[in-house]
Design an enzyme around this catalytic site. Structure first.
Site, PDB file in Angstrom:
ATOM      1  CD  GLU A 273       5.406   3.814  -3.606  1.00 20.90           C
ATOM      2  OE1 GLU A 273       6.217   4.722  -3.888  1.00 20.90           O
ATOM      3  OE2 GLU A 273       4.330   4.023  -3.019  1.00 20.90           O
TER       4      GLU A 273
ATOM      5  NE  ARG B 225      -5.795   1.420   4.244  1.00 17.66           N
ATOM      6  CZ  ARG B 225      -4.561   1.150   3.847  1.00 17.66           C
ATOM      7  NH1 ARG B 225      -3.919   0.135   4.386  1.00 17.66           N
ATOM      8  NH2 ARG B 225      -3.971   1.883   2.926  1.00 17.66           N
TER       9      ARG B 225
ATOM     10  CE  LYS C 239       4.582   0.113   2.163  1.00 13.53           C
ATOM     11  NZ  LYS C 239       4.844   0.128   0.711  1.00 13.53           N
TER      12      LYS C 239
END
Length: 557
Positions: A35, A262, A272
């Site tokens: 994104e 992850r 983020k």
């Protein structure tokens, strides 16, 4: 089982099983779908290396697709930064795609779902919808608009698209199962009204698709065979399949979502939202601050693309989340930089040395190897004179037998130069040593072939000639947080663990060959560490960033 079979990770095993059960290699296609709402970080690097690595392994195309469905947070600048990072890491995408490329198709499919009775417009507030969702152990409650007539849904949905309804007045929801044990299947939102301009489509649209609706359908449009994402999307897989099956026809290849864990990096954060706080609260200077785990920050600090790829391959792909010590990333950097960087001499904390029996007006050029690890790298000339700088920590008036550097009455070799002996320490009024007087053995010049040049002394020091030295700003970067996981302490804010010594700025003295060093050039400062020329650097003001020390010293600290 063959050795090759044993070495497959579980993602590769999924692909191999599919190839053995009806897929052919021509059907394989992958994607990396960021994104564009921030800069890529080291976690994204693992996903990039996974997807593009699979493309290379199977000679299959990999699309770079931007998941640009939220115009409030997304910017063209982030798109450009992401493309730069992927290219810098050494990968090429087959097609550059955007979820916004498919806005019309997604809208048309949503209309079809309304006509099928599989979607409806809900006019409740987001709070009311959330309250009706139920709990993992209790079913949800149906919206009072769930049985809205199809014609009314179609009219409202078109009005939403045309911007004729207020922002957030309505949403489009899929009609699935309000009692499903998977809460994501309880009539999820597909579209919301937003009267916000989009970085690509401008003001053409007033509704924007939600991630779950756009993502799987984009994979289907692009005929992606395998959609790999991180473990938190595992509960979304059921919804992903439901949406894709609703728009597909019999015999079409359906994308397969599978999840991997992850890899969290110690002494940093990769959220983020948290990275944005570091920037906004001036803990760091920018998204590409060399202390940041962003790819742009690592690049600016001096990490090579190869070192990041090697790190991603080293930690591999797993099914369970775990914490990777940042020292493994630093090891990858050292291993690659050792092979590729020229050796130079720089003194970070200078102490002047005067060689009293060396001619005052003499300067000689000494030969030094650029990189002993690379025979093709050649050599350079470095000036030597009566006055030189050494590191303050390399001299003591008195020291025990384990101190092999310079002390009064003892000898050391100057790298590529002569053997010297410390004779006298000069001090200021406060008792601080400001200068050391030495003598040198004229016949001990390195490489001269004399008996004296072959004489063994235990210590070798780096140095810089005082009249030829160039002052340089050196930024000594360290780990951004003092604890392994700054987010693990729920009673404290992660910023409470910021390392106050994550950056120290000093003025060093460097050899004159570095005068013309350009931004992002990398060097090994002998006996100190690996350094990179910062983008702030100029010919009149050299600036170096420390990438990593020569050895991992964090645990000792």
């Amino acid at each position: 089982m063959s050795e090759e079979k044993k070495s497959l990770n579980f993602i590769e095993q999924i692909i191999e099983d599919d190839l053995n059960n009806g897929y052919n290699k021509e059907q394989l296609k992958f994607r990396f779908p960021p994104e564009p709402n921030g800069f890529l970080h080291i976690g994204h690097a693992s996903s990039i290396c996974l997807n593009f690595g699979l493309g290379l392994k199977y000679n299959a195309p990999v699309n770079l697709r931007f998941d640009d469905t939220n115009p409030i947070k997304e910017e063209k600048a982030y798109v450009n930064a992401i493309k730069k990072d992927v290219e810098w890491l050494g990968f090429k995408w087959a097609k550059e795609c955007y979820a916004s490329d498919y806005f019309q198709q997604l809208y048309d499919w949503a209309v079809e779902l309304i006509k099928q009775g599989s979607a409806y417009v809900d006019s409740q507030s987001s709070e009311a919808i959330a309250a009706q969702k139920g709990t993992p152990t209790e079913p949800g409650q149906s919206s009072p608009y769930r049985e809205r007539p199809i014609t009314e849904n179609l009219e409202l949905f078109e009005a939403m698209k045309n911007g004729e309804t207020p922002p957030r007045a309505h949403v489009l929801r899929a009609k699935i199962d309000m009692s499903s044990p998977n809460m994501l299947m309880r009539d999820p939102v597909m579209y919301r009204c937003l009267h916000e301009p989009h970085h690509r489509t401008g003001n053409d649209w007033h509704i924007y698709p939600m991630y779950d609706w756009a993502h799987g359908e984009s994979d289907f449009i692009e005929q992606v065979s395998h959609s790999f994402c991180t473990l938190e999307f595992q509960p979304h897989r059921e919804l992903y399949n439901w949406f894709v099956e609703k728009v597909s026809h019999e015999g079409e290849l359906l994308p397969k979502q599978r999840e991997f864990a992850r890899r969290n990096l110690s002494h940093t954060v990769v959220s983020k939202r948290k990275l944005l706080r570091l920037v906004e609260e001036n803990i760091v200077n920018s998204w590409d601050d060399p202390r940041m785990p962003t790819i742009s920050g690592l690049r600016r600090r001096g990490f090579t693309a190869a070192s990041i790829r090697n790190f991603a391959n080293d930690i591999g792909i797993g099914k369970r989340e775990n914490m990777i010590d940042v020292s493994r990333l630093e090891f990858s950097a050292r291993e690659d930089l050792n092979k590729t960087t020229p050796r130079v001499m720089a003194v970070l904390n200078p102490l002047k040395l005067i060689i009293t029996n060396y001619p005052e007006d003499k300067t000689e050029q000494l030969t030094a190897e650029n990189n002993p690890e690379d025979p093709e790298s050649g050599s350079r000339q470095i000036p030597f004179s009566r006055e030189i700088y050494i590191e303050q920590e390399d001299f003591r008036e008195e020291a025990n037998r384990k101190f092999f550097r310079l002390k009064l009455g003892k000898e050391v070799r100057l790298k590529n130069a002569y053997i010297i002996k410390a004779e006298k320490a000069i001090k200021d009024d406060n008792g601080n040593i400001i200068e050391v007087h030495c003598t040198y053995d004229e016949d001990s010049k390195s490489g001269s072939g004399t008996e004296a040049s072959k004489r063994k002394v235990k210590g070798t020091l780096h140095w810089v000639s005082v009249p030829h030295a160039i002052p340089a700003e050196v930024r000594l970067y360290d780990r951004l947080f003092t604890v392994e996981d700054p987010t693990a302490h729920k009673e404290k804010d992660f910023l409470d663990f910021v390392n106050p010594k994550s950056l120290e700025v000093i003025t060093a003295q460097v050899e004159p060959s570095l005068k013309t060093a350009k931004a992002l050039e990398k060097f090994q400062f002998q006996r100190i560490g690996y350094f990179c020329v910062d983008q702030d650097s100029s010919e009149s003001n050299l600036v170096f960033n420390r990438t990593v020390t020569l050895r991992d010293s964090w645990k000792n600290k």
